[in-house]
Every structure is written in structure tokens, then in C-alpha cells.
Design an enzyme around this catalytic site. Structure first.
Site, PDB file in Angstrom:
ATOM      1  N   THR A  42      34.308  73.249 -18.968  1.00 42.88           N
ATOM      2  CA  THR A  42      34.325  72.619 -17.639  1.00 42.88           C
ATOM      3  C   THR A  42      33.089  72.944 -16.823  1.00 42.88           C
ATOM      4  O   THR A  42      32.573  72.106 -16.094  1.00 42.88           O
ATOM      5  CB  THR A  42      35.607  73.037 -16.875  1.00 42.88           C
ATOM      6  OG1 THR A  42      36.729  72.570 -17.591  1.00 42.88           O
ATOM      7  CG2 THR A  42      35.617  72.478 -15.464  1.00 42.88           C
ATOM      8  N   SER A  46      28.699  67.324 -17.062  1.00 40.94           N
ATOM      9  CA  SER A  46      27.825  66.487 -16.240  1.00 40.94           C
ATOM     10  C   SER A  46      28.366  66.239 -14.835  1.00 40.94           C
ATOM     11  O   SER A  46      27.611  65.878 -13.944  1.00 40.94           O
ATOM     12  CB  SER A  46      27.589  65.131 -16.920  1.00 40.94           C
ATOM     13  OG  SER A  46      27.033  65.324 -18.202  1.00 40.94           O
ATOM     14  N   ILE A  48      30.464  63.831 -13.932  1.00 39.82           N
ATOM     15  CA  ILE A  48      30.515  62.393 -13.650  1.00 39.82           C
ATOM     16  C   ILE A  48      31.950  61.903 -13.803  1.00 39.82           C
ATOM     17  O   ILE A  48      32.591  62.182 -14.813  1.00 39.82           O
ATOM     18  CB  ILE A  48      29.641  61.585 -14.657  1.00 39.82           C
ATOM     19  CG1 ILE A  48      28.251  62.193 -14.829  1.00 39.82           C
ATOM     20  CG2 ILE A  48      29.599  60.111 -14.272  1.00 39.82           C
ATOM     21  CD1 ILE A  48      27.327  62.043 -13.677  1.00 39.82           C
ATOM     22  N   HIS A  50      33.501  58.767 -14.686  1.00 37.02           N
ATOM     23  CA  HIS A  50      33.038  57.494 -15.246  1.00 37.02           C
ATOM     24  C   HIS A  50      33.912  56.337 -14.800  1.00 37.02           C
ATOM     25  O   HIS A  50      35.119  56.505 -14.570  1.00 37.02           O
ATOM     26  CB  HIS A  50      33.062  57.572 -16.779  1.00 37.02           C
ATOM     27  CG  HIS A  50      32.144  58.622 -17.337  1.00 37.02           C
ATOM     28  ND1 HIS A  50      30.794  58.428 -17.444  1.00 37.02           N
ATOM     29  CD2 HIS A  50      32.381  59.879 -17.796  1.00 37.02           C
ATOM     30  CE1 HIS A  50      30.236  59.522 -17.958  1.00 37.02           C
ATOM     31  NE2 HIS A  50      31.177  60.421 -18.174  1.00 37.02           N
ATOM     32  N   LYS A 249      27.063  59.298 -24.730  1.00 36.59           N
ATOM     33  CA  LYS A 249      26.575  58.382 -23.712  1.00 36.59           C
ATOM     34  C   LYS A 249      25.080  58.554 -23.505  1.00 36.59           C
ATOM     35  O   LYS A 249      24.477  57.860 -22.712  1.00 36.59           O
ATOM     36  CB  LYS A 249      27.328  58.615 -22.414  1.00 36.59           C
ATOM     37  CG  LYS A 249      28.786  58.245 -22.519  1.00 36.59           C
ATOM     38  CD  LYS A 249      29.488  58.399 -21.183  1.00 36.59           C
ATOM     39  CE  LYS A 249      30.970  58.117 -21.324  1.00 36.59           C
ATOM     40  NZ  LYS A 249      31.646  59.123 -22.176  1.00 36.59           N
ATOM     41  N   ILE A 335      39.808  67.127 -25.585  1.00 29.19           N
ATOM     42  CA  ILE A 335      39.428  66.538 -24.296  1.00 29.19           C
ATOM     43  C   ILE A 335      37.934  66.768 -24.072  1.00 29.19           C
ATOM     44  O   ILE A 335      37.511  67.799 -23.557  1.00 29.19           O
ATOM     45  CB  ILE A 335      40.240  67.147 -23.130  1.00 29.19           C
ATOM     46  CG1 ILE A 335      41.725  67.191 -23.445  1.00 29.19           C
ATOM     47  CG2 ILE A 335      39.961  66.361 -21.842  1.00 29.19           C
ATOM     48  CD1 ILE A 335      42.402  65.859 -23.660  1.00 29.19           C
ATOM     49  N   CYS A 402      18.807  79.983  -0.050  1.00 30.40           N
ATOM     50  CA  CYS A 402      18.507  78.640  -0.555  1.00 30.40           C
ATOM     51  C   CYS A 402      19.605  77.644  -0.172  1.00 30.40           C
ATOM     52  O   CYS A 402      19.330  76.506   0.163  1.00 30.40           O
ATOM     53  CB  CYS A 402      18.340  78.643  -2.067  1.00 30.40           C
ATOM     54  SG  CYS A 402      17.061  79.749  -2.656  1.00 30.40           S
ATOM     55  N   CYS A 442      19.917  86.578  -3.315  1.00 26.71           N
ATOM     56  CA  CYS A 442      21.273  86.907  -2.862  1.00 26.71           C
ATOM     57  C   CYS A 442      22.066  87.753  -3.840  1.00 26.71           C
ATOM     58  O   CYS A 442      23.029  88.387  -3.433  1.00 26.71           O
ATOM     59  CB  CYS A 442      22.052  85.640  -2.505  1.00 26.71           C
ATOM     60  SG  CYS A 442      22.490  84.602  -3.914  1.00 26.71           S
TER      61      CYS A 442
END
Lengths: 492, 452
Positions: A42, A46, A48, A50, A249, A335, A402, A442
Site C-alpha cells: 500500500t 501510485s 491513483i 482509476h 499500465k 489485489i 519543508c 526534522c
């Protein structure tokens, strides 16, 4: 104690199922071999959501993606998870397979997904100014979105926990024994008895499955390497895919939900389920892939690279529902992409299948669908910031320069349900350490805050798993044991 | 929201901020100096090694001592020091928004000196392949662990990059009882000062592998080893040249980047050094915003930071008092161009419309530059169009050593402002042998210590 459900794995699939089950009167526990939510596939994903035109018609992947995509709006609103339906392009460059793009378009139309092919380069450039000049056409799917996969999993876990689901970390499952109406799930630290087991073990789902005698599938790890760039405002507006291949993809270029740009992943079938290393050829491949779609991509803005392993099943589809071999053992296996997009649909479907298998699930009247909104200081107005600091001065103390993450947010991340216990735990919940200096500034400060809040010695603070501590004792002790005489003394 | 007004706001209280603030105070300005840390001195607080102050105070001291000299001046000034306060936003109207534990502070300044310093480049910036275990730190982070927190970040080290901090940490860690297996540099020459190579590596027998880089980080949870390899001219690792080192920690000393997030918010234009573009007055493209120190260009000597920042402090004070100091975009500017052999040169432009206050002032137009690679026997030249206006011979020039020189008012007064100024190197015709090269390397190391 007898649990009703034991979920193995606290990735996006396991936590989605945990939350779904927490809507019912049931005693549920989630076992995770690593030290936090979203610690494996996980976290290197990416991010995304989809649109759903990509997977082959008739597969679970296609069905779950199409069903899952629209479910994100409500969940993200309930759980305060940042989500942006920015839309995606499949970018067809000169000389590439336009027929396949047309085929994908047909899939989209058949599946009721909003989709269009745009061929006018001016129009495309207006939408995506930095896209390659060689673009012949794009397949535009406005419902695709970006999300933080770990924030999603953490939020779902928190929600499940608020509704009574127990989580047990650093708890790898060693064996499962099937009794008459229940299972004994054995781990090095505890034994769990549960009426049903749900296998959401990602890369290890085949090994878990084999523990109850179901060897019907194998998980083939497929590595993907990523390069993450700094935040570049207004550089990209959509998720950009190349024309896909059968295997993946392809290497995409996309903004993240936080405004960074990422490139990746490549796809490499692996023997090992633990090899998360990045490689020179892999990163080169990713970089080249990115440049094809966006030739001006500023590689000098790279702030980190990382790799993830996809849990691909050997039948190349999701495996959901009760095992043929053992009743009461439910699969949520294989998955991989579009796994994130499908996780809500998988959870919903899985619980339906659990009901159909004869487990009576009675809905709770008092299910809490939401959670306390986490403070994200950097997103607040000046007035909101001032009010917050007045209430709690720790929000006036910036720890991560940052990403402008304050001490208040870090303490909050530690104290929330399923709170952060590690430096990475703080990072994935607050973004402290995710910026351009990658924790250089940090991390010493976060280590100290963790030690203070958890009542630990600095030596015992870890990055993630127990073997990832930072220090080898205090300098004064170390010097006594190891120091060589100083130069001058040696010469004398 | 707490609102404050001042003449000059200085962002950062490291060496640049301290020097700029004290100088602006001398001019009688109401000065505010803002820093995110509770302590003053910036990075100097953790630089407990010697080597500071040879030019500025004519004595060698440690970083905290150097900072203390300036901190001790503060009680005799009217500077308002705002500590523990992080600047989050700045506008071109010179409004600064900052936060601290008391709340939001809005500072409206007549002029601003940017003195935020720099940060270290990270693993991601240089794409080191391999696992992502604990035990990979920037040299500066490790320096903080050891020198401030008092904890050992490792027991056996490999250091990538021969920057000054990396070499200084090699010695520090050796003193603390750790083993430094190797310092690895992708360039064919050390990227830090020669004196640091001699005093921090050679004196302790720590091997320096030039033209090598890290090709793999081993260890899933904690670093268990590092593989390095020799690189070719294109910096590609050469197969078969790998060397494995057993270690638990990899330090990175692979360069510093000026920290300009706040500058960007106000629309300050950045240039080749990743710092603001400035003219000879150290003024940016925005009237009243000046820059000095490592936020402008990464220096190798803190003494030069102080000198540069004093000038910025003075200019900011004059600007606040109403003198129109030309900004980067004002007309009558001649661009400075980095020619043959020059990595970069500052200032970006020289403004020819010099306000009356500065006419004939010597020391006003100071150029700073770094060469691209180490070279011997060169002329450093400046030409205006085709006319040579400056020439100086150098026996040795190294990228690690910033070169500072002045273009005198009488030289500049005669130039053709329609032509650019090009700074470049030209080889000097001399006979050299291997032997003399070696000899003068040592000499050069000495002269660096003496400073400019």
C-alpha cells in the site's frame, strides 16, 4: 477470547474490510506482521483511483474498479481524506497503437464511464501544457483521481478502531488451524480464535491460504520503481498514462495529492517478496518513460526514489470470497492494480459474500462513519492558525520546515487511535520528512518528540520495524568503549 | 495576529543574519532579526570544529565561538531578536508572516535581508539505488546527532561525497570511536577544501576513493554494507570495479542548496546558484529585498559570509532610509557572463547608474565565482565586449575555493554599457612538470587557510 472475524493484513484491502465489518455487531481483529498500517504494498503505490476502463472485460478487476471508483467521494468526505478527481489521459504518441486506445474507449463506454478521445493537440495542450508535442490523441477519463494510499488506509483503520476493531501489529501469522466452527490463528506473541478468517495478506496471501490447505493460487511479486519530484505548481494537471501493455499500465507521470510529481512504476517480475531495492536500470527506465510523455520533466527536482511490490496472483485477477477448500476462510487476494481503486468495492463485496456464506451480520445502530478531522496546519488560513496556536502553542512550533508540519500535528498523530509509534508512522500521517530535504532537518526533532510522547529513550526510537533504530548509544559511552587514542597521544 | 513594523527585517540568525543585522543597526535602523531556532548562530551551533574566523577575527576558532562574537554584540544594539519563529510567507511589499508559540507575527519592513542559508542535498537528489534502511543520513544531520544530541548514529561508516562537512564528520566520528571505512567522491578531485582533506582524512588514514560512487545500499532494515564502483567520464559505474564495505551507516555529503522557498513566495528571481540573482548592491529584482550568505551562494568560509552580509545589511539600511538603490531590473545594467572554465559568477548584473553615495567607492563591485574543475596556471580575465578590463594570474584554481576579486571604480567607469562583461579563464603559457604540481598543492593548501 473468541473473535468473529480475524483479518490478516492491514493494507488498504484489510483496513477497508475492517471498516466495512465495523458497521456490524461483530468482534473483529486485524493482524499485521509489520509495525504499522499500510507498511508494504500500500505504501509504495501510485495513489491513483482509476476510472475503470482498463481491466479486461469480465474480470473481477474490471467489476470492482467500476464499482469502487464512485465510492470514494463519500468515504473521503466522511473521513477527511484528501482526494482529487483530476482526470486521467492515456497518451497516444505518434506511431503508437491507436486501435488499442479505441478499444479502451469502447470499454469505457460499455461500462458507463465518462470518457472521450481528444485529438486536437491545441485542446490537449490547453489542458496539459507540458505534454509531449508528439501526442496524437488522448483518452480522457475525468473521473480518475489521486489520493494518498497510506492516508486512506490509516483513516479507514482509525474509523474501524473507533467502531471497536482491534489492531495487532508486529504479529506475523505462523499457522492457522481449522476447527469445526472456528480457526486458531497462531502468531509468535498470541493465539487468536476466530469464527472466520479474511486473507488480505497481500504478497503473502498465497502462503496464508496454504496454511488452511488452499493452494489454488500463487502470488508473484512484481516490482515497480518510482521517482518522486518536488512540488512543482501548475506543471501537470492530470494523471498521464502511456498506451498500456498487457502486463501493466506502463510508466505514468502524475501529480500526487500533495502536489509533488511522480514518475513510475516500471514492472519487473521478481523471485523475492522482500526485494524493495531500487536499481540503476530500473530508475533509468522510469526516467525515460516519464520523458516520453513529458519531455521537459525537471529531473533535477527529484527528491527520492523507492520501490514497491505488487501482489499479482497467477490467474492475474482478484480472488474474492470464500475459499473452496475451507468454509469460513475468505480470500481478498491477488489485489494489485487496480487494487487501490477497488478496495472499497472489494470490502463491500466481501462482506456481502460473508453474509451469503451464512454468517449473520447485524448492523450496528451506533456506527460512527466519520472521525475527528486531523489538523493540517499548512492548509489553514492565517486566522485559523492564530486561533489554533492560541489554544495550543505546540501548533506554533514548526518541526518539518519543508512541509510546514508543527509539533501539534505530530503529537496529534501519536495520540490518535492507531497512533504513530515510529518515525515513518509520523511521516505517513503528517508528511513530516516527506519534503525536499527528506527528513534531514526534522528527523532528529521527530525522534525526540516520539521519545518524549511515548516515554522512550532516544536509542529505542525506530524508523519502522524493530530493527530500524537510529542510534548506537550516547557518544560519551561509545567513546569510552571504542575511541582510539588521539593523534598526538599515539605519536608520543 | 501580532503586527510589527521595522526598517530592516533580517530573515535568519546564522552568520549572515547576525552580520547583516548588526551592520544595519549601526546605521541607526530599527532592525528585527527572525530565526526559526531558539538558539542563535544557525548551523554554526553544531560546527564544533576549528577553522573559523581567520580572516574576520585573525584567530582560529570553533563555529559556536565565532557565532558568539556576534551574539555578544547584540546587547549593545537595538536589534529586536525574534527567536523560535518560522517565516512562512513573504510578499513583494515586504510583509513577512511568521509563526511561533505565541501566534502569528506579521512584520512590515521597509527592506529585507534574506539570510536563510542553505540545506543539504539528499539521497533522492542523486538517486542512489538499493534498499531504504535506516542508517543513511546527510552529514549535517549526523553532525547534529553527534554534536548536539550526543547520540551515535552508527559504528562503521562510509561517506559519499568529499564535501567539507563530510570530511569534517569523518574526523569527528573517528574521534568518537567509530570506524570510517572510506570517503567516496564521484569527481576526480575532492569537492571540499584541501586543508580538510589533509587534516580530516589523511591524518587519520581514511581512504578517499576519487572517481567512485555508491552503486548499492545493502540491508533492508539497517544498512549492512555499501558497494561502490569506479565511474567513467560520464559518471557511469564501470562493471567489475565494485568494492564492498561492511558498514552500518552511509553519510551523504553531496552538496548544499540555497534555501529559497520564502524568497520564491515574494517573487524573487533565482539564478544559476539556486540563490537569488542580485546586482553589485546585493539587491534582488525586488526593491528593498537583499540577499547574502549561503542563501545567495554556498560559501566555503564563514568569514566571507560575514563580509557579504555586512554589505547587504548596509544596503538594506540605506534603502530603508530612503536612498534609491538600483535593483536587478533597473536600467543601465551590464550582465556578467560566466565564460570558459567558470561555473558561475556573481553578481548577476552590474548597474552602471550608481547613486551619488557610492560614486568612486572602492570595494563596491566584488565578484565571486567558482571554477568548473581544478585547473593550473590560468589567467582570470574579464572582457567588456572585446576589450579586456581585468586580468589576474592564478597558479591553482579549484571548484572548492571561491574566488573573490574586485572590479575597481576606475575600471568600470570606462566600460561600454551596451556590451556584457564576460568572466573567463585563459591558460597561461608555462612549463610544468609533475613534480612542481605536487609541491604547490601543499602550498595551495596553506594559502587557503590564510584565506583570501
Amino acid at each position: 477470547m473468541l473473535y468473529d472475524y480475524c483479518i490478516i493484513g492491514a493494507g488498504v484491502t484489510g483496513t477497508a474490510i475492517a471498516r466495512e465489518l465495523s458497521k456490524y455487531k461483530a468482534k473483529t481483529i486485524v493482524l499485521e506482521k509489520l509495525s504499522d498500517i499500510a507498511s508494504e504494498s500500500t505504501k509504495a503505490n501510485s495513489g491513483i483511483v482509476h476510472a475503470g476502463f482498463d481491466a479486461t472485460t469480465g474480470t473481477m478487476k474490471a467489476e470492482m474498479n467500476v464499482k469502487g471508483n464512485p465510492m470514494f467521494d463519500e468515504l473521503c468526505s466522511d473521513l477527511y481524506i484528501p482526494f482529487n478527481r483530476m482526470g486521467s489521459f492515456v497518451v497516444c504518441l505518434a506511431g503508437q497503437n491507436m486501435d488499442y486506445v479505441e478499444e479502451l474507449y469502447q470499454h469505457g463506454v460499455e461500462r458507463g464511464i465518462p470518457i472521450e478521445i481528444i485529438k486536437d493537440l491545441d485542446e490537449i495542450k490547453k489542458m496539459e501544457p507540458n505534454i509531449s508535442n508528439d501526442t496524437e490523441a488522448v483518452l480522457y477519463a475525468p473521473t480518475a483521481g489521486v489520493i494518498s494510499p497510506f492516508k486512506l488506509a490509516i483513516a479507514m483503520a482509525e474509523c474501524a478502531n473507533i467502531n471497536g476493531v482491534e489492531f495487532s501489529f508486529n504479529t506475523p501469522v505462523q499457522s492457522i488451524e481449522k476447527l469445526n466452527k472456528s480457526f486458531i490463528v497462531d502468531t509468535p506473541t498470541r493465539s487468536i480464535q476466530a469464527r472466520a478468517v479474511i486473507n488480505a495478506a497481500g504478497l503473502y496471501a498465497d502462503e496464508i491460504s496454504r496454511m488452511i490447505g488452499d493452494a489454488s493460487f500463487k502470488i508473484l511479486p512484481r516490482r515497480g520503481e518510482y521517482i518522486l519530484l518536488d512540488k512543482i505548481p501548475n506543471f501537470l494537471n492530470h494523471v498521464l498514462f502511456p498506451v498500456p501493455t498487457k502486463k501493466s499500465k506502463g510508466i505514468l507521470v502524475s501529480p500526487t495529492i500533495d502536489g509533488n510529481i511522480f514518475i513510475g512504476p516500471n514492472a519487473e517480475d521478481m523471485e523475492s517478496k522482500v526485494d524493495l531495492s531500487t536499481t540503476v536500470p530500473g530508475l533509468d527506465e522510469v526516467m525515460e518513460g516519464g520523458k516520453k510523455l513529458v519531455p521537459t520533466i525537471p529531473m533535477g527536482e527529484s527528491i527520492t526514489n523507492f520501490a514497491g511490490l505488487r501482489a499479482v496472483s497467477d490467474n492475474n485477477d482478484f480472488i474474492i470470497g470464500e475459499s473452496q477448500v475451507a468454509s469460513g476462510f475468505f480470500q481478498a487476494s491477488g489485489i494489485q492494480s487496480p487494487g487501490l481503486s477497488s478496495c472499497l468495492a472489494i470490502a463491500d463485496t466481501e462482506v456481502e459474500l460473508i453474509k451469503q456464506a451464512g454468517f449473520d451480520l447485524e448492523a450496528k445502530e451506533n456506527f460512527i462513519a466519520t472521525r475527528e478531522k486531523p489538523v493540517v496546519f499548512s492548509e489553514l488560513s492565517w486566522e485559523e492558525r492564530a486561533a489554533l496556536i492560541e489554544k495550543d502553542p505546540r501548533f506554533g512550533h514548526v518541526i518539518c520546515r519543508c512541509e510546514t508540519v508543527t509539533e501539534g500535528e505530530i503529537v496529534q498523530a501519536i495520540k490518535r487511535p492507531i497512533g504513530a509509534r515510529t518515525v515513518d508512522g509520523v511521516k505517513f500521517r503528517t508528511r513530516a520528512g516527506m519534503g525536499r530535504c527528506q527528513g534531514g532537518f526534522c528527523s532528529p526533532r521527530v525522534i525526540k518528540l516520539l521519545a518524549r510522547e511515548l516515554g522512550k529513550n532516544l536509542n529505542d526510537v525506530v524508523k519502522r520495524e524493530p530493527g530500524t533504530r537510529y542510534f548506537f548509544g550516547e557518544t560519551k559511552d561509545f567513546r569510552k568503549l571504542n575511541a582510539q587514542p588521539a593523534m598526538e597521544e599515539r605519536e608520543e | 495576529m501580532i503586527e510589527k513594523e521595522c526598517d530592516v527585517a533580517v530573515i535568519g540568525a546564522g552568520p549572515a543574519g547576525l552580520a547583516a543585522a548588526t551592520e544595519a543597526d549601526k546605521a541607526g535602523c530599527k532592525v528585527m532579526m527572525i530565526d526559526r531556532d531558539d538558539g542563535l548562530g544557525g548551523i554554526l551551533q553544531q560546527c564544533i570544529h576549528p577553522g573559523f574566523g581567520l580572516i574576520e577575527f585573525k584567530e582560529e576558532m570553533a563555529g559556536p565561538e565565532y557565532a558568539q562574537r556576534y551574539i555578544d554584540m547584540l546587547p549593545n544594539t537595538n536589534i529586536e531578536v525574534v527567536k523560535g519563529t518560522m517565516v512562512l510567507d513573504m510578499t513583494s511589499d515586504k510583509e513577512i508572516y511568521a509563526i511561533n508559540e505565541q501566534g502569528i507575527v506579521k512584520i512590515v519592513a521597509k527592506s529585507i535581508v534574506l539570510a536563510m542559508g542553505c540545506r543539504e542535498r539528499t539521497r533522492g537528489a542523486i538517486k542512489i539505488p538499493g534498499y531504504r534502511p535506516t542508517g543513511v543520513y546527510t552529514a549535517g544531520t549526523a553532525q547534529r546527532f553527534v554534536n548536539i544530541e550526543g547520540f551515535m548514529p552508527g559504528t562503521k561508516f562510509v561517506i559519499l561525497g568529499s564535501g567539507d562537512i563530510g570530511m569534517i564528520m569523518a574526523r569527528r566520528l573517528t574521534w568518537e570511536g567509530a570506524k570510517v571505512q572510506a570517503v567516496v567522491e564521484i569527481l576526480p578531485f575532492p569537492s571540499g577544501l584541501v586543508r580538510n582533506k589533509v587534516q580530516c582524512l589523511d591524518d587519520y588514514g581514511i581512504p578517499l576513493y576519487l572517481s567512485h560512487t555508491v552503486v548499492r545500499v545493502h540491508g533492508r532494515d539497517r544498512v549492512t554494507g555499501i558497494t561502490i564502483a569506479k565511474v567513467d567520464d560520464a559518471w557511469k559505474p564501470i562493471p567489475g570495479s565494485e568494492i564492498f564495505f561492511d558498514c552500518d551507516t552511509l553519510l551523504l555529503s553531496v552538496g548544499l542548496i540555497p534555501e529559497n522557498e520564502v524568497s520564491k513566495k515574494a517573487g524573487v528571481k533565482l539564478g544559476k546558484t539556486n540563490g537569488p540573482e542580485v546586482n553589485q548592491f546585493l539587491q534582488t529584482n525586488i526593491d528593498g529585498i537583499f540577499a547574502a550568505g549561503n542563501v545567495l551562494q554556498v560559501h566555503d568560509l564563514v568569514d566571507n559570509v560575514s563580509a557579504e552580509a555586512r554589505k547587504a545589511g548596509r544596503m538594506a539600511a540605506m534603502s530603508a532610509a530612503g536612498t534609491k538603490i538600483p535593483n536587478l531590473n533597473d536600467g543601465d545594467s551590464v550582465p556578467l557572463v560566466a565564460g570558459n572554465g567558470i561555473g558561475y559568477v556573481l553578481p548577476t548584473k552590474i548597474n552602471m547608474a550608481i547613486p551619488d553615495e557610492f560614486v568612486g567607492e572602492s570595494g563596491l563591485v566584488k565578484l565571486s565565482l567558482r571554477v568548473k574543475k581544478p585547473v593550473n596556471d590560468q589567467y582570470l580575465k574579464v572582457k567588456n565586449g572585446e576589450t579586456e578590463i581585468y586580468k589576474k594570474a592564478f597558479k591553482y584554481m579549484r571548484p572548492s575555493e571561491m574566488i573573490l576579486f574586485e572590479l575597481k571604480p576606475e575600471v568600470l567607469s570606462g566600460i561600454d554599457a551596451s556590451q556584457s562583461l564576460e568572466v573567463f579563464l585563459e591558460p597561461k603559457e608555462v612549463e610544468t612538470t609533475e613534480e612542481t604540481t605536487e609541491e604547490v598543492t601543499e602550498e595551495s593548501a596553506e594559502s587557503t587557510e590564510g584565506g583570501e
